[in-house]
Design a protein around this motif. Sequence first.
Motif, PDB file in Angstrom:
ATOM      1  N   VAL A 126       0.659  -1.546  -0.254  1.00  0.00           N
ATOM      2  CA  VAL A 126      -0.062  -0.556  -0.063  1.00  0.00           C
ATOM      3  C   VAL A 126       1.063   0.887  -0.063  1.00  0.00           C
ATOM      4  CG1 VAL A 126      -2.118   1.341   0.866  1.00  0.00           C
ATOM      5  CG2 VAL A 126      -1.769  -0.842   1.396  1.00  0.00           C
ATOM      6  N   VAL A 127       0.654   2.346  -0.752  1.00  0.00           N
ATOM      7  CA  VAL A 127       1.377   3.649  -0.974  1.00  0.00           C
ATOM      8  C   VAL A 127       0.365   4.251  -0.772  1.00  0.00           C
ATOM      9  CG1 VAL A 127       2.780   4.877  -2.125  1.00  0.00           C
ATOM     10  CG2 VAL A 127       2.731   3.018  -2.754  1.00  0.00           C
ATOM     11  N   PRO A 128       0.416   4.439   0.792  1.00  0.00           N
ATOM     12  CA  PRO A 128      -1.276   6.273   1.100  1.00  0.00           C
ATOM     13  C   PRO A 128      -0.330   7.449   0.980  1.00  0.00           C
ATOM     14  CG  PRO A 128      -0.238   4.264   3.074  1.00  0.00           C
ATOM     15  CD  PRO A 128       0.158   3.898   1.558  1.00  0.00           C
ATOM     16  N   LEU A 129      -1.316   8.224  -0.268  1.00  0.00           N
ATOM     17  CA  LEU A 129      -0.406   9.458  -0.353  1.00  0.00           C
ATOM     18  C   LEU A 129      -1.805  10.430   0.317  1.00  0.00           C
ATOM     19  CD1 LEU A 129      -0.375   9.489  -4.632  1.00  0.00           C
ATOM     20  CD2 LEU A 129       1.266   9.035  -2.194  1.00  0.00           C
ATOM     21  N   ASN A 130      -1.247  11.427   0.844  1.00  0.00           N
ATOM     22  CA  ASN A 130      -1.776  12.694   0.698  1.00  0.00           C
ATOM     23  C   ASN A 130      -2.663  13.633  -0.148  1.00  0.00           C
ATOM     24  OD1 ASN A 130      -2.615  15.839   2.056  1.00  0.00           O
ATOM     25  ND2 ASN A 130      -0.774  15.360   3.575  1.00  0.00           N
ATOM     26  N   VAL A 131      -4.282  13.138   0.762  1.00  0.00           N
ATOM     27  CA  VAL A 131      -5.295  13.734  -0.175  1.00  0.00           C
ATOM     28  C   VAL A 131      -4.757  15.303  -0.852  1.00  0.00           C
ATOM     29  CG1 VAL A 131      -6.780  12.165   0.873  1.00  0.00           C
ATOM     30  CG2 VAL A 131      -6.673  14.362   1.594  1.00  0.00           C
ATOM     31  N   LEU A 132      -4.128  16.314   0.082  1.00  0.00           N
ATOM     32  CA  LEU A 132      -4.370  17.677  -0.208  1.00  0.00           C
ATOM     33  C   LEU A 132      -2.417  17.595  -1.526  1.00  0.00           C
ATOM     34  CD1 LEU A 132      -3.916  19.150   3.562  1.00  0.00           C
ATOM     35  CD2 LEU A 132      -5.789  18.959   1.767  1.00  0.00           C
ATOM     36  N   LEU A 133      -2.324  16.551  -2.021  1.00  0.00           N
ATOM     37  CA  LEU A 133      -1.561  16.749  -3.020  1.00  0.00           C
ATOM     38  C   LEU A 133      -1.817  17.077  -4.324  1.00  0.00           C
ATOM     39  CD1 LEU A 133       0.904  12.501  -2.435  1.00  0.00           C
ATOM     40  CD2 LEU A 133       1.081  15.430  -1.630  1.00  0.00           C
ATOM     41  N   LYS A 134      -0.980  18.098  -5.425  1.00  0.00           N
ATOM     42  CA  LYS A 134      -1.539  18.576  -6.515  1.00  0.00           C
ATOM     43  C   LYS A 134      -0.801  17.591  -7.764  1.00  0.00           C
ATOM     44  CE  LYS A 134      -3.410  21.845  -4.921  1.00  0.00           C
ATOM     45  NZ  LYS A 134      -2.704  23.015  -4.604  1.00  0.00           N
ATOM     46  N   PRO A 135      -1.984  17.858  -8.933  1.00  0.00           N
ATOM     47  CA  PRO A 135      -1.097  16.693  -9.009  1.00  0.00           C
ATOM     48  C   PRO A 135       0.546  17.196  -9.623  1.00  0.00           C
ATOM     49  CG  PRO A 135      -2.543  17.975 -10.380  1.00  0.00           C
ATOM     50  CD  PRO A 135      -2.131  19.054  -8.496  1.00  0.00           C
ATOM     51  N   ARG A 136       1.330  17.817  -9.786  1.00  0.00           N
ATOM     52  CA  ARG A 136       2.642  17.751 -10.063  1.00  0.00           C
ATOM     53  C   ARG A 136       3.169  16.965  -8.612  1.00  0.00           C
ATOM     54  NH1 ARG A 136       6.560  19.327  -6.976  1.00  0.00           N
ATOM     55  NH2 ARG A 136       5.518  21.080  -6.116  1.00  0.00           N
ATOM     56  N   GLU A 137       3.213  16.621  -8.054  1.00  0.00           N
ATOM     57  CA  GLU A 137       3.263  15.927  -6.452  1.00  0.00           C
ATOM     58  C   GLU A 137       3.037  14.138  -6.540  1.00  0.00           C
ATOM     59  OE1 GLU A 137       3.264  19.369  -2.591  1.00  0.00           O
ATOM     60  OE2 GLU A 137       1.567  19.066  -4.055  1.00  0.00           O
ATOM     61  N   VAL A 138       1.817  14.729  -7.314  1.00  0.00           N
ATOM     62  CA  VAL A 138       0.884  13.081  -7.429  1.00  0.00           C
ATOM     63  C   VAL A 138       2.010  12.036  -8.792  1.00  0.00           C
ATOM     64  CG1 VAL A 138      -1.332  11.972  -8.074  1.00  0.00           C
ATOM     65  CG2 VAL A 138      -1.847  13.416  -6.690  1.00  0.00           C
TER      66      VAL A 138
END
Length: 518
Positions: free
Chosen positions: A79-91
């Motif tokens: 699992v790679v959980p990502l912060n929901v606030l990330l912007k497209p560049r960061e995603v």
Amino acid sequence: MANLAALLENSVEKFADRTAIVFGDTRLTYAQVDAAANQVANLLVARGIQPGDKVALSCPNLPYFTIVYYGILKAGGTVVPLNVLLKPREVAYHLADSDAKAYFAFEGTPDLPIGENAWEGFEATDTCSEFFLIRMDAKWPAPISPPEYFAPLVAEQPTTFETVEVDDDDTAVILYTSGTTGQPKGAELRHRNMRDNALAGTDLFGADETNPDTYLCVLPLFHSFGQTCIQNGAFAFGGTIVMLPRFEAKAALDLMIANEVSYFAGVPTMYWGLLAALDESVDVKTLAANLRVAAAGGSALPGEIHKQFKERFGVTILEGYGLSETSPVASFSVFGQEPRVGSIGKPIPGVEMKLINDDWSDVEPGPDAVGEIAIKGHNVMKGYYDRPEATAEAIHDGWFRSGDLAKIDDDGFYYIVDRSKDMIIRGGYNVYPREIEEVLMTHPAVSLVAVIGVPNDQHGEEIKAVVVKNAGHDDVTEADLVAWGKEQLAAYKYPRMIQFMDELPMTSTGKILKRELS
């Protein structure tokens, strides 16, 4: 079974009909969560996901997070959980860096378009081949085209699945943590790291499956604190998780009363918010009668909040300490003892801590001795994903160096005195100035920048950027840079304060003297 999914499956065997998750009017039993996670696992296998493959997840505190999380684990994935606030560049960066093969993302809202940002980041990544959009309300017009939708795909899948056997040392979760080098790094946490940290609840606060706790989940599940101490910690003992996607003090208090919440964990700003929201409309007596455990982490809790919370709720706040790299809990207050204000407690069972110098040598003990905290035990990560040099710098003979400076009292309690890493903690989130500086330097008006943290009553620290402009950009204002930063960076990262200077204070070797900035 070594697989972290055993936390769910063991509770299903014993307590199939117990309520596992409460969200609004929805109540899901352990059997229902398990069946839904099996459908996710079947979907992943049908799409060619192999054991060991990385699967990313962007989702706030909703039942979907837990269902997809355990579904990935059941399929043998990481699992790679990502912060929901990330912007497209960061995603896009996180997907590429983790080698994610598939990606689940919640649609979000018009104010927080998680799905749009996720889809745009996915589109910019060559290595990730599967994208599933989770939608809560089919009536809300789909903002993206042409993703595949989660609900109809999992509905076609069987509700049974033979969980993939893994090794204790296989990677269960990759949690991204920023560093002084700028770009976030993925901390690889083994199945045993995450499992043993969740099971520590027995020793730390008397967790008991025969008398399970009800946990209020306001800490974000994509973060290690919420993931281990709420989600996995609850499931390890057949507890109930009451989910709140976004912390609002009054809503939290109402849920605590309505659901007889016995376990609350939060960062200091959340405790401050709860105390501030207490008024005549809140049945404090009932709330306090139900509350058994209050845990805090993220940054030091002020003594006044300790005092007020004990007076109003009758519960001592237990402070702990840890990092993404330590699954996260490394030390914790002693349950049943009065708090030592400013202390992060003692190492938890199975974990050792000590103070070291820059060269890894042990600090000589003494009443005023200060050193960097080093941690060894069942909780320490495997390493940083695909970064052998960074791993070698951080881990030596099983000891992980934290970057936090501390001292120890005569009774073995640790006290943080400073951070050796150039880090800001805003509202419980770690923010590394180097990453922000590198982004700001891409703005044409910015010649040089130093990012610092300044004291803030609400968030603990606020992010400030001190900027030297390039010639010919006199028309660029502080508000312009704040707005631009908001577009480029997650909401907890962008600087709210900009100060222009003609030059920055420097050492003789050209290093910016941040201590002279304020």
